[in-house]
Scaffold this active site. Structure first.
Site, mmCIF file in Angstrom:
data_model
loop_
_atom_site.group_PDB
_atom_site.id
_atom_site.type_symbol
_atom_site.label_atom_id
_atom_site.label_comp_id
_atom_site.label_asym_id
_atom_site.label_seq_id
_atom_site.Cartn_x
_atom_site.Cartn_y
_atom_site.Cartn_z
ATOM 1 N N GLY A 28 38.076 46.951 52.949
ATOM 2 C CA GLY A 28 36.923 47.434 51.523
ATOM 3 C C GLY A 28 36.242 45.949 51.208
ATOM 4 N N GLY A 30 34.436 44.466 47.289
ATOM 5 C CA GLY A 30 35.128 44.063 46.143
ATOM 6 C C GLY A 30 33.460 43.574 45.680
ATOM 7 N N LYS A 31 33.257 42.714 44.213
ATOM 8 C CA LYS A 31 32.147 42.799 43.930
ATOM 9 C C LYS A 31 31.365 42.036 44.865
ATOM 10 C CE LYS A 31 30.241 41.741 39.245
ATOM 11 N NZ LYS A 31 30.957 41.056 37.899
ATOM 12 N N GLY A 33 31.887 41.398 48.019
ATOM 13 C CA GLY A 33 31.344 40.501 49.142
ATOM 14 C C GLY A 33 32.240 42.028 50.134
ATOM 15 N N VAL A 35 35.530 42.648 53.016
ATOM 16 C CA VAL A 35 36.799 42.196 53.610
ATOM 17 C C VAL A 35 36.968 42.761 54.956
ATOM 18 C CG1 VAL A 35 39.181 41.941 53.318
ATOM 19 C CG2 VAL A 35 37.717 41.399 51.228
ATOM 20 N N LYS A 50 37.540 37.529 54.523
ATOM 21 C CA LYS A 50 36.359 37.692 52.945
ATOM 22 C C LYS A 50 35.131 37.103 53.327
ATOM 23 C CE LYS A 50 38.271 38.622 48.896
ATOM 24 N NZ LYS A 50 38.843 38.718 46.856
ATOM 25 N N ASP A 144 45.400 38.198 35.536
ATOM 26 C CA ASP A 144 44.011 38.801 35.712
ATOM 27 C C ASP A 144 44.720 39.550 37.331
ATOM 28 O OD1 ASP A 144 41.944 40.668 35.697
ATOM 29 O OD2 ASP A 144 40.947 39.201 37.479
ATOM 30 N N LYS A 146 46.658 43.219 37.887
ATOM 31 C CA LYS A 146 46.089 44.342 37.273
ATOM 32 C C LYS A 146 46.381 45.132 38.807
ATOM 33 C CE LYS A 146 41.532 43.465 38.143
ATOM 34 N NZ LYS A 146 39.922 42.843 37.762
ATOM 35 N N ASN A 149 44.440 43.842 42.069
ATOM 36 C CA ASN A 149 44.660 42.498 42.356
ATOM 37 C C ASN A 149 46.059 42.808 43.216
ATOM 38 O OD1 ASN A 149 42.435 41.730 42.092
ATOM 39 N ND2 ASN A 149 43.021 40.804 39.706
ATOM 40 N N ASP A 162 44.556 37.763 44.235
ATOM 41 C CA ASP A 162 43.092 37.396 43.778
ATOM 42 C C ASP A 162 43.033 36.721 42.450
ATOM 43 O OD1 ASP A 162 40.557 37.741 42.945
ATOM 44 O OD2 ASP A 162 40.274 38.834 43.496
ATOM 45 N N THR A 179 41.119 41.910 32.883
ATOM 46 C CA THR A 179 40.533 42.814 32.613
ATOM 47 C C THR A 179 41.229 43.999 31.410
ATOM 48 O OG1 THR A 179 40.735 43.312 35.066
ATOM 49 C CG2 THR A 179 40.338 45.610 33.331
HETATM 50 P P1 AMP Z 1 38.427 42.063 47.001
HETATM 51 O O1 AMP Z 1 36.921 41.126 46.951
HETATM 52 O O2 AMP Z 1 39.247 40.729 47.005
HETATM 53 O O3 AMP Z 1 38.214 42.872 45.944
HETATM 54 O O4 AMP Z 1 38.636 42.918 48.548
HETATM 55 C C1 AMP Z 1 38.084 44.349 48.129
HETATM 56 C C2 AMP Z 1 38.953 44.869 49.060
HETATM 57 O O5 AMP Z 1 39.215 45.024 50.489
HETATM 58 C C3 AMP Z 1 40.269 44.923 48.599
HETATM 59 O O6 AMP Z 1 40.145 46.776 47.233
HETATM 60 C C4 AMP Z 1 41.346 45.491 49.497
HETATM 61 O O7 AMP Z 1 41.642 46.800 49.189
HETATM 62 C C5 AMP Z 1 40.885 44.815 50.586
HETATM 63 N N1 AMP Z 1 41.312 43.502 50.638
HETATM 64 C C6 AMP Z 1 41.192 43.271 50.149
HETATM 65 N N2 AMP Z 1 41.703 41.570 50.574
HETATM 66 C C7 AMP Z 1 42.493 41.972 51.386
HETATM 67 C C8 AMP Z 1 43.649 41.410 52.220
HETATM 68 N N3 AMP Z 1 44.012 40.399 52.882
HETATM 69 N N4 AMP Z 1 44.811 42.423 53.352
HETATM 70 C C9 AMP Z 1 44.143 44.229 52.750
HETATM 71 N N5 AMP Z 1 43.412 44.462 52.234
HETATM 72 C C10 AMP Z 1 42.156 43.774 51.504
#
Ligand code: AMP
Length: 283
Positions: A28, A30-31, A33, A35, A50, A144, A146, A149, A162, A179
């Site tokens: 995935g 995120g804002k 970076g 993962v 991440k 936070d 939600k 997270n 998170d 949020t």
């Molecule tokens: P984040 O930058 O933490 O918002 O992560 C972006 C996306 O990556 C999240 O919305 C999850 O779908 C996925 N993700 C983040 N951390 C993990 C993790 N530890 N295990 C599995 N998927 C993750």
């Protein structure tokens, strides 16, 4: 070596580098970076890596927030809190070595199903309540919580993922964060707030898990603010939800933070006792 995970190694090895990992599929974005799933080469242990670009850290001035997230999350050990095993950096990037949540976001699962069953919702609320009890004992307010997270491991166990907005504090806090839909009235008003903000959020989440949308949703932010301040709470008739569940939600979405149900009382509430799986496993 195969049974060892980076957590067990953390005392003996502090200097991780990208060469220690084999990078797999993207999980995935995120804002700040991306993962990826990754395997620690020596132990074969699967983690989520991440990656945050230092440029982004500078641009958004999140040095302090990130450091705080890393310090808090590293210090917490609870089955419903995602582990942060360690971190390292190179010239352009910071890498966080995280526990891998195989089933991904609670949010995606909720969107797929529309809303959760009472059993599933109660199991998630109980898991969150246990994790928050542990955090509050350690003087950590999350602020936070939600669905985005919240992640699920391979057994469907909920993990708070998170800690970007959390604070370690023994006194009341003043900063505005979190949020919109999940903000407690004292945060909307920018008043001092404490642990009870997380209890309010449990009420919002319980509602959202059962009805598929948060209770104070509105067209504009200003209207959401107004609805939160008035605690303009109503329950749709569809889907049909038990009176016990509505009673728990109504006891958490209380404007006066001192009168909100305590975490201990949530765990003893009849809706939780009747519906939750106390092992936390929810398939
Ligand atoms: P984040 O930058 O933490 O918002 O992560 C972006 C996306 O990556 C999240 O919305 C999850 O779908 C996925 N993700 C983040 N951390 C993990 C993790 N530890 N295990 C599995 N998927 C993750």
């Amino acid at each position: 070596m195969a049974s060892q995970n980076p957590a067990e190694e953390e005392n003996s090895k502090q200097n991780w580098s990208l060469q220690d990992f084999e990078i797999g599929k993207p999980l995935g974005r995120g804002k700040f970076g991306r993962v990826y799933v990754a395997r620690e080469v020596k132990s074969n242990f699967v983690v989520a890596l991440k990656i945050i670009f230092k440029e982004q850290i500078d641009k958004y001035k999140i040095h302090h927030q990130l450091r705080r997230e890393m310090e808090i999350q590293t210090s917490l050990r609870h089955p419903n809190i995602l582990r942060l095993y360690g971190w390292f950096h190179d010239t352009d990037r910071v890498f966080l070595i995280l526990e891998y949540a195989h089933k991904g976001e609670v949010y995606k699962e909720m969107r797929k199903k529309g809303h959760f069953t009472e059993k599933q919702a109660a199991t998630y609320i109980l898991s969150l309540t246990k994790a928050l009890t542990y955090c509050h004992e350690k003087h950590v307010i999350h602020r936070d919580i939600k669905p985005e997270n919240l992640l699920l491991d391979h057994e469907g166990r909920l993990k708070i993922g998170d800690f970007g907005w959390s604070v370690q504090s023994k006194s009341k806090r003043h900063t505005m964060c979190g949020t919109l839909d999940y903000l407690a009235p004292e945060m909307v008003e920018n008043k001092a707030h404490d642990y009870a903000v997380d209890n309010w959020t449990l009420g919002i989440l319980c509602y959202e898990f059962l009805f598929g949308a948060p209770p104070f949703e509105a067209e504009s932010q200003a209207d959401t603010f107004k609805r939160i301040m008035k605690v303009d709470l109503s329950f749709p008739s569809n889907p049909s939800v038990s009176l016990d569940a509505k009673s728990l939600i109504s006891r958490l979405l209380v404007k006066d933070s001192l009168r909100r149900l305590s975490l201990q009382k949530i765990m003893e509430h009849p809706w939780i006792v009747k519906n939750a799986d106390f092992s936390g496993i929810c398939l």
